[in-house]
Scaffold this motif. Sequence first.
Motif, mmCIF file in Angstrom:
data_model
loop_
_atom_site.group_PDB
_atom_site.id
_atom_site.type_symbol
_atom_site.label_atom_id
_atom_site.label_comp_id
_atom_site.label_asym_id
_atom_site.label_seq_id
_atom_site.Cartn_x
_atom_site.Cartn_y
_atom_site.Cartn_z
ATOM 1 N N SER A 144 -2.946 0.331 -3.914
ATOM 2 C CA SER A 144 -2.219 -0.876 -3.539
ATOM 3 C C SER A 144 -1.872 -1.682 -4.778
ATOM 4 O O SER A 144 -2.611 -1.683 -5.751
ATOM 5 C CB SER A 144 -3.063 -1.757 -2.599
ATOM 6 O OG SER A 144 -3.234 -1.150 -1.341
ATOM 7 N N SER B 264 0.825 -1.193 0.000
ATOM 8 C CA SER B 264 0.000 0.000 0.000
ATOM 9 C C SER B 264 0.862 1.245 0.000
ATOM 10 O O SER B 264 1.740 1.394 0.852
ATOM 11 C CB SER B 264 -0.896 0.010 1.242
ATOM 12 O OG SER B 264 -1.589 1.230 1.343
ATOM 13 N N ASN C 3 -3.559 2.334 5.310
ATOM 14 C CA ASN C 3 -2.901 1.292 4.515
ATOM 15 C C ASN C 3 -3.851 0.195 4.058
ATOM 16 O O ASN C 3 -3.463 -0.653 3.268
ATOM 17 C CB ASN C 3 -1.808 0.612 5.346
ATOM 18 C CG ASN C 3 -0.678 1.549 5.694
ATOM 19 O OD1 ASN C 3 -0.374 2.467 4.949
ATOM 20 N ND2 ASN C 3 -0.069 1.335 6.837
#
Lengths: 111, 110
Positions: free
Chosen positions: A99, A92, B97
């Motif tokens: 990603s 990521s 993330n």
Amino acid sequence: TQLLEQSPQFLSIQEGENLTVYCNSSSVFSSLQWYRQEPGEGPVLLVTVVTGGEVKKLKRLTFQFGDARKDSSLHITAAQPGDTGLYLCADSNTNAGKSTFGDGTTLTVKP
Amino acid sequence: DAGITQSPRHKVTETGTPVTLRCHQTENHRYMYWYRQDPGHGLRLIHYSYGVKDTDKGEVSDGYSVSRSKTEDFLLTLESATSSQTSVYFCATGLGNEQFFGPGTRLTVL
């Protein structure tokens, strides 16, 4: 362009066996995610690792991040049929919000 | 569970017709993504969005367009469907993330 290589591509084992699958990157990971995808469903996040050498455990799953942050492994102890699925690693890039995914390891655990 | 739904879940269409797939999220995530998943190719990014009316191309964007008029909705349009666009399409939202995926849409173009 970053390339993520996962191995093996396919793995079929008996219930109770241990296994390890691998993810290798052509460049340093920004941060590494492991996902599991069951048949007919979307991927589900298992773990995120960020620091080189980091080890995380999730019940029978152990995730290891290489010191150089270019490789990772997922070890499953005493596999169960419920572990069957496609295991994907991803990098990521939080700056771009995107990603990059590997092609995955398809795991089949037979009863 | 990020509360992501996709519609329709299955669709069969003919070559040359336009198709729109919808993704709806209830988590107020800023980032949204459309992927396609094909055997031997893993997940490939088609388009993504980093805010309302802010979108950008992914690695396989040819033949696809997207729109995001509200935070919660991200539409994927196949302008003129071709057989090569037969695939499973996944929507995802992003938080830091991590990405959270919808259940997928299986599209067959005859």
